[in-house]
Design an enzyme around this catalytic site. Structure first.
Site, PDB file in Angstrom:
ATOM      1  N   LYS A  38      -0.136 -32.049  39.724  1.00 45.49           N
ATOM      2  CA  LYS A  38       0.119 -33.492  39.663  1.00 45.49           C
ATOM      3  C   LYS A  38      -0.023 -34.044  41.067  1.00 45.49           C
ATOM      4  O   LYS A  38       0.698 -33.650  41.979  1.00 45.49           O
ATOM      5  CB  LYS A  38       1.522 -33.746  39.121  1.00 45.49           C
ATOM      6  CG  LYS A  38       1.910 -35.208  39.067  1.00 45.49           C
ATOM      7  CD  LYS A  38       3.272 -35.399  38.428  1.00 45.49           C
ATOM      8  CE  LYS A  38       3.685 -36.858  38.413  1.00 45.49           C
ATOM      9  NZ  LYS A  38       5.019 -37.045  37.818  1.00 45.49           N
TER      10      LYS A  38
ATOM     11  N   ARG B 206       6.299 -39.941  47.091  1.00 41.46           N
ATOM     12  CA  ARG B 206       6.433 -38.639  46.429  1.00 41.46           C
ATOM     13  C   ARG B 206       5.552 -37.560  47.073  1.00 41.46           C
ATOM     14  O   ARG B 206       5.278 -36.534  46.477  1.00 41.46           O
ATOM     15  CB  ARG B 206       6.074 -38.762  44.954  1.00 41.46           C
ATOM     16  CG  ARG B 206       6.892 -39.796  44.187  1.00 41.46           C
ATOM     17  CD  ARG B 206       6.921 -39.455  42.701  1.00 41.46           C
ATOM     18  NE  ARG B 206       7.172 -40.580  41.826  1.00 41.46           N
ATOM     19  CZ  ARG B 206       8.340 -41.232  41.716  1.00 41.46           C
ATOM     20  NH1 ARG B 206       9.366 -40.883  42.463  1.00 41.46           N
ATOM     21  NH2 ARG B 206       8.464 -42.239  40.877  1.00 41.46           N
TER      22      ARG B 206
ATOM     23  N   GLU C 229      -0.928 -23.919  42.246  1.00 43.60           N
ATOM     24  CA  GLU C 229       0.133 -24.582  41.473  1.00 43.60           C
ATOM     25  C   GLU C 229       0.108 -24.141  40.009  1.00 43.60           C
ATOM     26  O   GLU C 229       1.141 -23.882  39.401  1.00 43.60           O
ATOM     27  CB  GLU C 229      -0.018 -26.108  41.558  1.00 43.60           C
ATOM     28  CG  GLU C 229       0.377 -26.706  42.905  1.00 43.60           C
ATOM     29  CD  GLU C 229       1.894 -26.788  43.083  1.00 43.60           C
ATOM     30  OE1 GLU C 229       2.644 -26.351  42.192  1.00 43.60           O
ATOM     31  OE2 GLU C 229       2.329 -27.306  44.122  1.00 43.60           O
TER      32      GLU C 229
ATOM     33  N   ARG D 122       4.919 -47.106  36.878  1.00 49.81           N
ATOM     34  CA  ARG D 122       6.200 -47.304  37.572  1.00 49.81           C
ATOM     35  C   ARG D 122       6.762 -48.686  37.284  1.00 49.81           C
ATOM     36  O   ARG D 122       7.971 -48.865  37.263  1.00 49.81           O
ATOM     37  CB  ARG D 122       6.038 -47.035  39.067  1.00 49.81           C
ATOM     38  CG  ARG D 122       5.808 -45.545  39.307  1.00 49.81           C
ATOM     39  CD  ARG D 122       5.573 -45.199  40.756  1.00 49.81           C
ATOM     40  NE  ARG D 122       5.143 -43.805  40.869  1.00 49.81           N
ATOM     41  CZ  ARG D 122       4.638 -43.267  41.965  1.00 49.81           C
ATOM     42  NH1 ARG D 122       4.522 -43.996  43.059  1.00 49.81           N
ATOM     43  NH2 ARG D 122       4.272 -41.996  41.977  1.00 49.81           N
TER      44      ARG D 122
ATOM     45  N   LYS E  55      -3.308 -33.977  36.491  1.00 51.49           N
ATOM     46  CA  LYS E  55      -2.977 -35.398  36.425  1.00 51.49           C
ATOM     47  C   LYS E  55      -3.176 -36.037  37.783  1.00 51.49           C
ATOM     48  O   LYS E  55      -2.707 -35.475  38.771  1.00 51.49           O
ATOM     49  CB  LYS E  55      -1.514 -35.536  35.996  1.00 51.49           C
ATOM     50  CG  LYS E  55      -0.993 -36.953  35.944  1.00 51.49           C
ATOM     51  CD  LYS E  55       0.483 -36.956  35.690  1.00 51.49           C
ATOM     52  CE  LYS E  55       0.987 -38.365  35.870  1.00 51.49           C
ATOM     53  NZ  LYS E  55       2.407 -38.465  35.835  1.00 51.49           N
TER      54      LYS E  55
ATOM     55  N   CYS F  98      11.992 -35.528  33.668  1.00 47.81           N
ATOM     56  CA  CYS F  98      12.061 -35.905  35.079  1.00 47.81           C
ATOM     57  C   CYS F  98      13.303 -36.749  35.302  1.00 47.81           C
ATOM     58  O   CYS F  98      14.015 -37.095  34.364  1.00 47.81           O
ATOM     59  CB  CYS F  98      10.801 -36.662  35.509  1.00 47.81           C
ATOM     60  SG  CYS F  98      10.542 -36.544  37.297  1.00 47.81           S
TER      61      CYS F  98
HETATM   62  C1  PBG Z   1       7.364 -38.947  36.210  1.00 50.28           C
HETATM   63  C2  PBG Z   1       6.062 -39.388  35.656  1.00 50.28           C
HETATM   64  C3  PBG Z   1       5.187 -40.349  36.190  1.00 50.28           C
HETATM   65  C4  PBG Z   1       4.115 -40.442  35.302  1.00 50.28           C
HETATM   66  C5  PBG Z   1       4.361 -39.557  34.262  1.00 50.28           C
HETATM   67  N1  PBG Z   1       5.554 -38.903  34.516  1.00 50.28           N
HETATM   68  C6  PBG Z   1       5.336 -41.235  37.369  1.00 50.28           C
HETATM   69  C7  PBG Z   1       5.310 -40.704  38.744  1.00 50.28           C
HETATM   70  O1  PBG Z   1       5.148 -39.529  39.031  1.00 50.28           O
HETATM   71  O2  PBG Z   1       5.528 -41.572  39.598  1.00 50.28           O
HETATM   72  C8  PBG Z   1       2.932 -41.330  35.471  1.00 50.28           C
HETATM   73  C9  PBG Z   1       2.107 -41.562  34.260  1.00 50.28           C
HETATM   74  C10 PBG Z   1       1.127 -42.661  34.366  1.00 50.28           C
HETATM   75  O3  PBG Z   1       0.854 -43.236  35.446  1.00 50.28           O
HETATM   76  O4  PBG Z   1       0.551 -43.013  33.320  1.00 50.28           O
HETATM   77  N2  PBG Z   1       8.403 -39.103  35.278  1.00 50.28           N
END
Ligand code: PBG
Length: 336
Positions: free
Chosen positions: A202, A224, A240, A212, A255, A123
């Site tokens: 997600k 987001r 999805e 974060r 997730k 990401c």
């Molecule tokens: C994005 C990503 C996130 C998480 C995993 N990959 C953060 C988001 O989408 O803001 C969250 C994982 C967690 O809360 O344990 N790189």
């Protein structure tokens, strides 16, 4: 009283051995993936305020020692999150040859070889100054995350992770077409054997907040919701997941996990032939931790019950910050 024998489910619950022989769900170390935060320009492991018990690791022996200990506990699968020392508009530290993830993957591969499977989160949010999961463009006076521009960037990051030695790329941006773009890039560059674990369903969840803070990846503006899923939707998860499978995902994901057990069940029923991962996310972790620290719940029993529920719902793999504790607790004997 009716003239028939009482049906007695309790016969099979008389004692632990009897319960164990009919137990439908069992967590093993092979179900678990351990997330690890790795931060550039750090020398000693560092505590994370929002996630007690979880640390950020430097790219040195401290990281290798932690992985060695986890390996000793039985952990075989790790997912890496990088925290770079610089950020820009196009997240260039995410695809740099000497980026935090690229350096870490090489170091871990050199030390552990084939003993571990390394998964890399793909990401841009931790690497981009704006904190979003793609390229930000101005459109009619507002800022938007441009889907198709972002695809090229995600493909580039994925390729650099594969070149460093990552076994499984895990795109978490929720851009449309990102799995296909990455599959194509990997195949064209000789990485046909690098697998993709897609964060397919997600959700735009508040339960990512502690992460974060841990990864300094809060969006600089907005949220987001234009790319992550709406918590009100269930069946949309099937769409999805189907798209990601069509684009070449080897493993799909739901997730968060604990808050979305119904989605795990729905996706597993729709695509039973695909391995399904579920991510027990930071907020779900920290809520248990906070209650445990206060003495309001028994942490071990709560974690085993919740993790078992995630597997019972249909998850084949569980990403959890509790992975090390769970493997120890399994050895001590399940608390049911
Ligand atoms: C994005 C990503 C996130 C998480 C995993 N990959 C953060 C988001 O989408 O803001 C969250 C994982 C967690 O809360 O344990 N790189």
């Amino acid at each position: 009283m009716a003239n028939f024998p009482i049906v007695r489910p309790r016969r099979l619950r008389q004692n632990k051995l009897m319960r164990d022989i009919i137990a439908e769900t069992e967590i093993t170390e092979k179900d678990l993936i351990l997330p690890i935060f790795i931060k550039e320009n750090l020398s000693e492991p560092e505590k994370i305020n929002s996630m007690p018990g979880v640390l950020r690791y430097p790219i040195n022996d401290n990281l290798l020692k932690f992985i060695e200990e986890s390996y000793g506990n039985g952990i075989r699968y790790i997912i890496l999150f990088g925290i770079p020392s610089y950020k820009d508009d196009i997240a260039s530290s995410a695809f740099a040859k000497d980026g935090v993830i690229q350096k870490s993957v090489k170091m871990i591969k050199d030390t552990f070889g084939e003993k571990l499977i390394i998964i890399t989160d793909e990401c841009t949010d931790e690497y981009a100054s704006h904190g979003h999961c793609g390229i930000v463009k101005e459109r009619r006076g507002t800022y938007v995350v441009d889907n198709d521009e972002s695809l090229k960037l995600h493909a580039k990051i994925a390729l650099s992770q594969a070149e460093a030695g990552s076994d499984i790329i895990a795109p978490s941006s929720m851009m449309d077409g990102v799995v296909g773009a990455i599959r194509k890039e990997l195949d064209e560059n000789g990485f046909q054997d690098t697998a993709i674990m897609a964060y397919s369903a997600k959700y735009a969840s508040t339960f990512y907040s502690p992460f974060r803070e841990a990864a300094y990846s809060k969006p600089g503006f907005g949220d987001r919701k234009s790319y992550q899923m709406d918590p009100r939707n269930g069946y949309e998860a099937i769409k999805e997941v189907r798209l990601d499978i069509e684009e070449g995902a080897d493993i799909v994901m739901v997730k968060p996990a604990h808050t979305y057990l119904d989605i795990i069940r729905l996706v597993k029923s729709a695509f039973p032939e695909y391995p399904l991962a579920a991510y027990h996310v930071s907020g779900e972790y920290s809520m248990i931790k906070a209650a445990a620290i206060n003495g309001w719940i028994d942490e071990r029993v709560a974690v085993m019950e919740i993790t078992t529920a995630i597997k019972r719902a249909g998850a084949d793999l569980i990403i959890t910050y509790y992975a090390n504790e769970i493997v120890k607790w399994i050895r001590e004997g399940v608390p049911f």
